[in-house]
Design a protein around this motif. Structure first.
Motif, PDB file in Angstrom:
ATOM      1  N   THR A 136       0.886  -1.168   0.282  1.00 22.94           N
ATOM      2  CA  THR A 136       0.028  -0.001  -0.056  1.00 22.94           C
ATOM      3  C   THR A 136       0.992   1.343  -0.053  1.00 22.94           C
ATOM      4  O   THR A 136       0.559   2.164  -0.683  1.00 22.94           O
ATOM      5  CB  THR A 136      -0.821   0.119   1.164  1.00 22.94           C
ATOM      6  N   PHE A 137       1.727   1.080   0.897  1.00 24.41           N
ATOM      7  CA  PHE A 137       2.553   2.467   1.055  1.00 24.41           C
ATOM      8  C   PHE A 137       3.504   2.532  -0.358  1.00 24.41           C
ATOM      9  O   PHE A 137       3.699   3.737  -0.820  1.00 24.41           O
ATOM     10  CB  PHE A 137       3.700   2.242   2.128  1.00 24.41           C
ATOM     11  N   LEU A 181      -9.637   1.773  -1.128  1.00 20.71           N
ATOM     12  CA  LEU A 181      -9.373   0.722  -0.257  1.00 20.71           C
ATOM     13  C   LEU A 181     -10.748  -0.100   0.021  1.00 20.71           C
ATOM     14  O   LEU A 181     -11.478   0.767   0.359  1.00 20.71           O
ATOM     15  CB  LEU A 181      -8.672   1.196   0.960  1.00 20.71           C
ATOM     16  N   VAL A 182     -10.746  -1.372   0.037  1.00 20.05           N
ATOM     17  CA  VAL A 182     -11.885  -2.222   0.430  1.00 20.05           C
ATOM     18  C   VAL A 182     -11.818  -2.883   1.835  1.00 20.05           C
ATOM     19  O   VAL A 182     -10.453  -3.538   2.058  1.00 20.05           O
ATOM     20  CB  VAL A 182     -11.729  -3.480  -0.467  1.00 20.05           C
ATOM     21  N   GLY A 183     -12.364  -2.001   2.831  1.00 23.53           N
ATOM     22  CA  GLY A 183     -12.259  -2.507   4.071  1.00 23.53           C
ATOM     23  C   GLY A 183     -12.733  -3.749   4.388  1.00 23.53           C
ATOM     24  O   GLY A 183     -13.465  -4.652   3.674  1.00 23.53           O
ATOM     25  N   ASP A 185      -6.935  -1.380  -3.700  1.00 23.80           N
ATOM     26  CA  ASP A 185      -6.513  -2.214  -2.552  1.00 23.80           C
ATOM     27  C   ASP A 185      -6.938  -3.008  -1.783  1.00 23.80           C
ATOM     28  O   ASP A 185      -8.304  -2.613  -1.408  1.00 23.80           O
ATOM     29  CB  ASP A 185      -5.567  -1.049  -1.816  1.00 23.80           C
ATOM     30  N   GLU A 186      -6.656  -4.422  -1.561  1.00 20.17           N
ATOM     31  CA  GLU A 186      -7.334  -5.298  -0.664  1.00 20.17           C
ATOM     32  C   GLU A 186      -8.502  -5.800  -1.409  1.00 20.17           C
ATOM     33  O   GLU A 186      -9.874  -5.867  -1.227  1.00 20.17           O
ATOM     34  CB  GLU A 186      -7.538  -4.904   0.546  1.00 20.17           C
ATOM     35  N   PHE A 187      -8.369  -6.029  -2.874  1.00 25.13           N
ATOM     36  CA  PHE A 187      -9.700  -6.126  -3.852  1.00 25.13           C
ATOM     37  C   PHE A 187     -10.205  -7.620  -3.563  1.00 25.13           C
ATOM     38  O   PHE A 187     -11.115  -7.774  -3.905  1.00 25.13           O
ATOM     39  CB  PHE A 187      -9.026  -6.079  -5.353  1.00 25.13           C
ATOM     40  N   GLN A 188      -9.348  -8.558  -3.062  1.00 24.58           N
ATOM     41  CA  GLN A 188      -9.831  -9.768  -2.837  1.00 24.58           C
ATOM     42  C   GLN A 188     -11.071  -9.780  -1.925  1.00 24.58           C
ATOM     43  O   GLN A 188     -11.723 -10.899  -1.721  1.00 24.58           O
ATOM     44  CB  GLN A 188      -8.828 -10.865  -2.160  1.00 24.58           C
ATOM     45  N   ARG A 189     -11.262  -8.755  -1.337  1.00 23.38           N
ATOM     46  CA  ARG A 189     -12.423  -8.784  -0.394  1.00 23.38           C
ATOM     47  C   ARG A 189     -13.883  -8.374  -1.058  1.00 23.38           C
ATOM     48  O   ARG A 189     -15.142  -8.138  -0.552  1.00 23.38           O
ATOM     49  CB  ARG A 189     -12.249  -7.653   0.563  1.00 23.38           C
TER      50      ARG A 189
END
Length: 407
Positions: free
Chosen positions: A33-34, A47-49, A87-91
């Motif tokens: 992410t950074f 961002l997908v929480g 980011d965190e697309f697998q969610r």
């Protein structure tokens, strides 16, 4: 003091992203992410929480009220030629990517995921993105990138660990032994929690068998037969069988927690932690139960030094293997820090790493025990000694070697 908290590392992986759709993946806390936020030129960063909340940067809103608005926004942005990072697309639900894929090749879509499972999902035969997207793994920070950012005689001690970027704000840079002690005692739950997160992202359950394997390898037992015996003695498996634990070990390798290391001239394989700080934690935890107690620095100092020197030696040998374009092998009899071979398993170099200083007698013993192995003789130590047919690298010389990527 190194002022480690001020270090910002520009990673090579960011430069590899082209004007094509791409998947960036790797285990949690390796700095994906950074890297994308700081060094990739995006228009929108989403961002997908964990709870499904869809946060967005670069737009007029802070978050999307529902998933349909999100899908329409991404599709519209891509058709306008925008660069969109998720980011965190697998969610996300599976149907979301199927709808977004219809815009290919418009715009640039970067998907970032924190598990090895995402690779299987994206490049599986039923994936809507199969054939549409590049693959970019992100692991520990490249040694060259890290070394460029450290300006101190102590750099080699620290580069071993700071390639795990979550450690950067936790280390002061005054003493590597004290910094390792500080990390172990002020954040004793961090590494077990991180391992647990990796398992959750992989949709696997962190069973007592997996925990036993991780702890055994962290304690220095790398052979499946040894691991099996330990687990059996603790009642974690019903039968003392190396073949029975190998599937578990293979899964840990796929998840990026463990790595395979072949033995020179033999068919055997030993397993080690990918992350040096994992090695330090589980080694010390085995001796002091770090999750439940906090012994003093003086009590732990000797064992911190012992595991640090091992991590240091492994790191240096691996880097030299990479520079030479070879593969690292180990030997227990005779005990050799590293034998570097080519694709045909022929030796091209033999490596000895000393955390402290080395004497002529030490070099002579090294030459004698490796006399039947062809290739360069390379020693890394704190001091330099001229010795025929042996290349001795001090930390500064090693740094120059890494920067030039040539020995």
């Amino acid at each position: 003091m190194l002022l480690i908290m001020d270090i910002v590392v520009k990673r090579k992986e960011a430069n590899l992203l082209s004007d094509r759709w791409a998947l960036v993946y790797g285990r949690r806390k390796v700095g994906k992410t950074f890297m994308l936020k700081r060094f990739y030129s995006w228009d929108y960063f989403i961002l997908v929480g964990r709870d499904g909340t869809l946060w967005v940067e670069g737009a007029d809103i802070e978050k999307f009220s529902n998933i349909e608005d999100f899908i329409r926004f991404v599709i519209r942005s891509l058709r306008m030629g925008k660069r969109v990072v998720i980011d965190e697309f697998q969610r996300l639900p599976d149907y979301v990517l199927e709808r977004i894929s219809t815009t290919h090749p418009s715009g640039i879509l970067i998907l970032s995921g924190s598990s090895m499972r995402v690779v299987k999902d994206i490049f599986g035969t039923k994936s809507p993105l199969l054939g549409l997207i590049e693959e970019h793994p992100v692991g520990l920070i490249n040694p060259q990138d890290m070394i460029k950012s450290l300006y101190s005689k102590k750099f080699l001690d620290y580069v071993v660990y700071l390639r795990d970027p979550w450690l950067i704000p936790l280390m002061n840079g005054d003493s590597i032994l004290k910094d390792l002690y500080r990390v172990m005692t002020i954040t004793p739950s961090t590494i077990p929690s991180l391992v647990g997160e990796i398992f959750r992202e992989e949709d696997r359950r962190l069973t007592s068998t997996y925990e036993g394997i991780i702890k055994s390898i962290g304690s220095g037992y790398g052979k499946p037969s040894d691991i099996s015996s330990i687990l059996y003695s603790r009642g974690l498996i019903p039968k003392d069988s190396a073949s029975g634990v190998v599937p578990y070990i293979k899964n840990l390798v796929k998840m990026g927690i463990l790595k395979e290391v072949k033995l020179y001239g033999k068919k055997g394989i030993i397993y080690r932690m990918v992350s040096p700080i994992f090695s330090v934690f589980y080694y010390l935890s085995d001796k002091y139960e770090m999750e439940y107690s906090r012994p003093s620095f003086e009590i732990m100092k000797e064992n911190i030094m012992r595991i640090h020197s091992l991590c240091y030696e492994d790191f240096v040998a691996e880097v030299i293997a990479d520079i030479l374009g070879g593969y690292l092998r180990y030997s227990h009899d005779p005990e050799i820090d590293g034998i570097i071979v080519d694709r045909k398993e022929k030796p091209i170099a033999v490596v000895e790493v000393k955390y402290g200083k080395i004497g002529r007698n030490d070099i002579s013993k090294f030459v004698d025990k490796t006399e039947n192995i062809r290739g360069k003789r390379i020693i890394v130590a704190k001091n330099r000694i001229d010795y025929k047919d042996v290349t001795v690298l001090t930390p500064d010389k090693f740094k120059n070697t890494v920067m030039r990527w040539k020995i």
